[in-house]
Design a protein around this motif. Structure first.
Motif: not given
Length: 347
Positions: A71-98
């Motif tokens: 189960t730790s593999t699933v949790l680690i994958l989930g944490f990595i996904t969440v971490y990547l998305v959270i840190n990428a949100v600001p540039v998506f909000e600023e630049m949008g589809l550009y």
């Protein structure tokens, strides 16, 4: 069967060890996220619990550890996904589809303008070239090792191919930069040292051991009676290989190619060393002897000095890579399932 029914079917010792162990794992995760200073003591308590549980109830503790590691593999994958998305949100909000479709300017840190178009194009082209190198050569090598080579040659060639996977990617990149790049520049009159074609070729060679090894295992797994039936009908060895063995092993071979492509997509150091890492599209767009930048080389070359929106843009590049590799993985699973249905006569 419901979860409650499955839990009721476990003996008391397994329930106790599972409950206490799960509580300690949850406490370790929460302490890591909320109070990092408490993570060490919680992990120490978990280690003491595992040792004591293994001495008292070996089977129950082993079962719990196996469940935890799975189960730790699933949790680690989930944490990595969440971490990547959270840190990428600001540039998506600023630049949008550009960020994904924007044209010139592409990547200007001074004015906080970011577009991943050159990086995605560079990654796509290098991956296509690497696939054209690794797929046919890898499958041919697998067929030779499994079906054609005599035993003495197989014992030499297979370990030699697998040893190629142990060579660090920086070595491949250094060879590409110091040997192939000067050759292209002097003998083929390419105007610059690093170009997309060299990167794709080098990455394709790097992916060869993966394709050969996995494809050879798939070919070797074809049942002998299947081949014997073809021989009994008068087919030659080559006809058996092309008409029976390869179609039967197609799902494994396709998985091998996709694994190789996945490595090509995620390769970092070779691309970083060889390419000039110019944040521009090739001119013309189809010129494989021009230089550009890939998603991985962008991250490797800029993360040390990045901050703010630029760092968020690098995380967005990571998200694109993550989604791409996940797409390859899902595609390999769908191909394998489809071929299993066809070969099993379920359609």
């Amino acid at each position: 069967m419901s979860v409650a029914t499955r839990l009721d079917g476990l003996d008391t010792g397994t329930q106790v060890i599972g409950g206490v162990g799960t509580a300690l794992v949850a406490a370790a995760i929460l302490s890591f996220l909320v109070a990092p200073a408490l993570t060490g003591p919680v992990l120490l308590a978990f280690a003491v619990f595992v040792v004591a549980g293994y001495l008292v109830a070996e089977e129950s503790t082993a079962r719990f550890l196996l469940f935890t590691t799975t189960t730790s593999t699933v949790l680690i994958l989930g944490f990595i996904t969440v971490y990547l998305v959270i840190n990428a949100v600001p540039v998506f909000e600023e630049m949008g589809l550009y960020l994904l479709v924007g044209s010139d300017p592409f990547w200007e840190t001074g004015s906080n303008v970011y577009s991943l178009v050159p990086m995605m194009w560079g990654t796509l082209v290098t991956t296509v070239i690497a696939t054209l190198v690794a797929a046919p050569l890898g499958v041919a090598g697998a067929v030779f090792i499994s079906e054609v080579a005599p035993a003495w040659a197989r014992e030499i060639v297979k370990p030699a191919v697998e040893m190629l996977a142990g060579i660090p990617s920086i070595v491949y990149g250094f060879i590409g930069f110091t040997v192939l790049s000067p050759y292209f520049q002097t003998e083929l009159s390419v105007p610059q040292l690093g170009n997309i074609f060299i990167v794709g070729f080098v990455i394709g060679v790097m992916a060869l051991p993966t394709v050969v090894s996995v494809a050879e295992d798939a070919i070797a797994a074809v049942p002998d009676p299947t081949k014997d039936g073809a021989h009994a009908l008068g087919a030659t060895d080559w006809q058996t290989t092309t008409s029976v063995t390869l179609p039967t092993a197609f799902s494994g071979i396709s998985a091998a190619v996709l694994l190789g492509v996945g490595r090509a997509v995620g390769e970092t150091m070779a691309a970083t060393v060889i390419l000039a890492n110019v944040v521009e599209l090739p001119a013309p767009l189809t010129d494989v002897f021009d230089s550009t930048i890939t998603l991985t080389s962008l991250i490797a070359s800029q993360y040390g000095a990045a901050s703010g929106l630029q760092m968020s843009g690098l995380f967005a590049a990571g998200v694109v890579l993550f989604v791409t590799v996940m797409g390859f993985s899902v595609a390999s699973q769908l191909i394998e399932r489809r071929m299993s249905e066809r070969l099993g006569g379920e359609q």
